[in-house]
Design a protein around this motif. Structure first.
Motif, mmCIF file in Angstrom:
data_model
loop_
_atom_site.group_PDB
_atom_site.id
_atom_site.type_symbol
_atom_site.label_atom_id
_atom_site.label_comp_id
_atom_site.label_asym_id
_atom_site.label_seq_id
_atom_site.Cartn_x
_atom_site.Cartn_y
_atom_site.Cartn_z
ATOM 1 N N ILE A 40 10.929 6.455 -8.831
ATOM 2 C CA ILE A 40 9.673 6.293 -9.563
ATOM 3 C C ILE A 40 8.607 7.180 -8.909
ATOM 4 O O ILE A 40 8.469 7.197 -7.687
ATOM 5 N N MET A 41 7.832 7.889 -9.740
ATOM 6 C CA MET A 41 6.817 8.805 -9.228
ATOM 7 C C MET A 41 5.597 8.040 -8.725
ATOM 8 O O MET A 41 5.139 7.076 -9.349
ATOM 9 N N SER A 42 5.044 8.497 -7.594
ATOM 10 C CA SER A 42 3.808 7.964 -7.041
ATOM 11 C C SER A 42 2.773 9.078 -7.061
ATOM 12 O O SER A 42 3.041 10.187 -6.587
ATOM 13 N N HIS A 43 1.566 8.775 -7.591
ATOM 14 C CA HIS A 43 0.559 9.816 -7.814
ATOM 15 C C HIS A 43 -0.662 9.689 -6.912
ATOM 16 O O HIS A 43 -1.675 10.351 -7.150
ATOM 17 N N ALA A 44 -0.594 8.858 -5.889
ATOM 18 C CA ALA A 44 -1.668 8.743 -4.902
ATOM 19 C C ALA A 44 -1.149 7.877 -3.754
ATOM 20 O O ALA A 44 0.000 7.410 -3.795
ATOM 21 N N MET A 45 -1.984 7.666 -2.724
ATOM 22 C CA MET A 45 -1.611 6.796 -1.614
ATOM 23 C C MET A 45 -2.808 5.945 -1.204
ATOM 24 O O MET A 45 -3.950 6.418 -1.194
ATOM 25 N N VAL A 46 -2.538 4.677 -0.860
ATOM 26 C CA VAL A 46 -3.572 3.750 -0.416
ATOM 27 C C VAL A 46 -3.814 3.960 1.077
ATOM 28 O O VAL A 46 -2.872 3.977 1.871
ATOM 29 N N MET A 47 -5.096 4.122 1.474
ATOM 30 C CA MET A 47 -5.447 4.347 2.871
ATOM 31 C C MET A 47 -5.571 3.010 3.595
ATOM 32 O O MET A 47 -6.220 2.076 3.106
ATOM 33 N N CYS A 48 -4.966 2.934 4.789
ATOM 34 C CA CYS A 48 -4.899 1.679 5.538
ATOM 35 C C CYS A 48 -5.174 1.915 7.017
ATOM 36 O O CYS A 48 -4.830 2.966 7.567
ATOM 37 N N ALA A 49 -5.766 0.907 7.669
ATOM 38 C CA ALA A 49 -5.804 0.862 9.130
ATOM 39 C C ALA A 49 -4.460 0.351 9.601
ATOM 40 O O ALA A 49 -3.861 -0.533 8.976
#
Length: 327
Positions: free
Chosen positions: A230-239
Motif C-alpha cells: 500500500i502506498m504511503s504519501h507522507a510521514m507523521v513526525m514523532c518524538a
C-alpha cells in the motif's frame, strides 16, 4: 730591426702587411658567401618561373574545370532536395506538421550558388524506428513521465530544515494495516483537496483509539513509498526514544496545511526530496526536544504562526518520522 716593402710606390712595415692580408682574406670570404647567396636566389627564381609556367597550362583548362564544378553542384542540389523530402516524409509519419516559410514559397527554381564554394553534402541518416506505428505512443509516454518527474533543485541549495515541507495534519481515521501487524493505515487531512493515505509504524507505541481525530505534524515532500503493498504519501513526525514514541502536537488553533517554520531558515521546500541525496537523513540529527518540550532544529524552536510545536510528556530526545523500516 724591422723589414719594409713597397706596394704601388709606398713602403709598409711587416705588421702592417699582416693586417692587410687579414683584411683581404675577410673580404674574399665575404665575396664568396655573397656569390653563393646569389646562386641560391637565381635557382629559386628559376624554380618559380617553372612553377608559373606549369600553372599557366592549368589556366587554359579553366572552362573545363568550371563545367565540372557546375555538374557537381547540380548533383549535390538534387541530393539535398531528395534528403529534404525524406525528412519531410518521416516527420509527417510522426505527426509533425510542415510549415512552409515565405522564402520557400517564393522560390520558383533551384537554388543557385557559386560553384567554387560548393561543399560535399553528407547524407542525413533516417531513423527507421521513428517511423514505426508505436513511435507516437512512445512519445506520449515519455512526455507524461517528464511531467510526473519532480522539478530538480539546484545543487547549491543548503541542506537544512527549509528543504522539508512540514505541515499541520489532522488524522481523520486510522486502522490496522491489512498485511502488517505493526503498521497503521491512516487518512490525514493536510489542507489539500483530498486527504493523504499515510502508513505509520506506531501500533506498538500508540493505541488505535488515540490515533483517531487528532492533530499532528506531517512531512509531506518525501517520495511516496509502498509499504506492504500500500502506498504511503507522507510521514507523521514523532518524538522518539528506544522505549517510547509520541506524536508531535501543533499549537491549538492551527489548521491542516499550516506550515512549520524555523526562524533563520527561510528557504523554499523541495517539491519532492530525492531519496538518493539523503537530505532528511542529513537534517534529522539536529532535531531535538527541549527540556520544556519544544521541538527544536539546531536549538531553534519549530513554530506555526509564532506558536511552538510541542510534545506532551517527552523531553531531551530526538525527533523522527515513524515508518516500517524502524519497527
Amino acid at each position: 730591426s724591422c723589414g719594409f716593402f713597397a706596394v704601388s710606390g709606398e713602403f709598409f712595415s711587416n705588421s702592417t702587411t699582416t693586417n692587410l692580408l687579414h683584411l683581404l682574406r675577410m673580404s674574399l670570404s665575404v665575396c664568396t658567401t655573397k656569390a653563393a647567396q646569389i646562386d641560391t636566389v637565381l635557382e629559386q627564381l628559376r624554380q618559380h618561373v617553372l612553377n608559373l609556367k606549369s600553372k599557366g597550362t592549368l589556366v587554359k583548362d579553366t572552362s573545363t574545370y568550371k563545367k565540372q564544378l557546375l555538374v557537381e553542384n547540380e548533383r549535390l542540389q538534387k541530393q539535398v532536395e531528395d534528403l529534404k523530402q525524406q525528412l519531410i516524409d518521416v516527420e509527417m509519419m510522426n505527426g509533425r506538421k510542415q510549415v512552409i516559410s515565405s522564402s520557400e514559397s517564393k522560390s520558383d527554381g533551384p537554388i543557385k550558388s557559386d560553384p567554387a564554394k560548393a561543399q560535399p553534402v553528407t547524407p542525413i541518416p533516417v531513423n527507421t524506428k521513428a517511423a514505426t506505428p508505436g513511435a507516437k505512443d512512445n512519445k506520449k509516454k515519455a512526455a507524461k513521465k517528464q511531467q510526473a518527474r519532480p522539478a530538480q533543485q539546484p545543487a547549491s541549495l543548503p541542506v537544512d530544515v527549509s528543504r522539508l515541507d512540514m505541515r499541520v495534519g489532522f488524522i481523520r481515521s486510522a486502522k490496522q494495516h491489512p498485511d502488517a501487524d505493526g503498521l497503521y493505515l491512516e487518512e490525514i487531512d493536510c489542507g489539500e483537496a483530498e486527504p493523504r493515505q499515510v502508513i505509520s509504524g506506531l501500533v506498538r507505541h500508540i493505541p488505535i483509539d488515540q490515533m483517531q481525530q487528532r492533530p499532528c505534524v506531517v512531512l509531506c515532500n518525501l517520495k511516496p513509498a509502498k509499504m506492504r503493498g500500500i502506498m504511503s504519501h507522507a510521514m507523521v513526525m514523532c518524538a522518539s526514544t528506544p522505549e517510547k514514541v509520541e506524536i508531535l502536537d501543533p499549537p491549538s488553533g492551527a489548521k491542516p496545511g499550516d506550515k512549520v517554520t524555523v526562524e533563520g531558515f527561510s528557504g523554499t521546500p523541495d517539491q519532492q526530496l530525492n531519496p538518493k541525496k539523503k537530505v532528511f537523513e542529513a537534517i534529522q540529527p539536529d532535531f531535538l526536544v527541549s527540556p520544556e518540550g519544544h521541538a527544536l532544529y539546531k536549538g531553534v524552536q519549530w513554530k506555526i504562526y509564532g506558536q511552538f510545536v510541542t510534545v506532551f510528556s517527552m523531553c531531551g530526545c530526538g525527533i523522527i518520522y515513524v515508518c516500517l523500516s524502524q519497527f
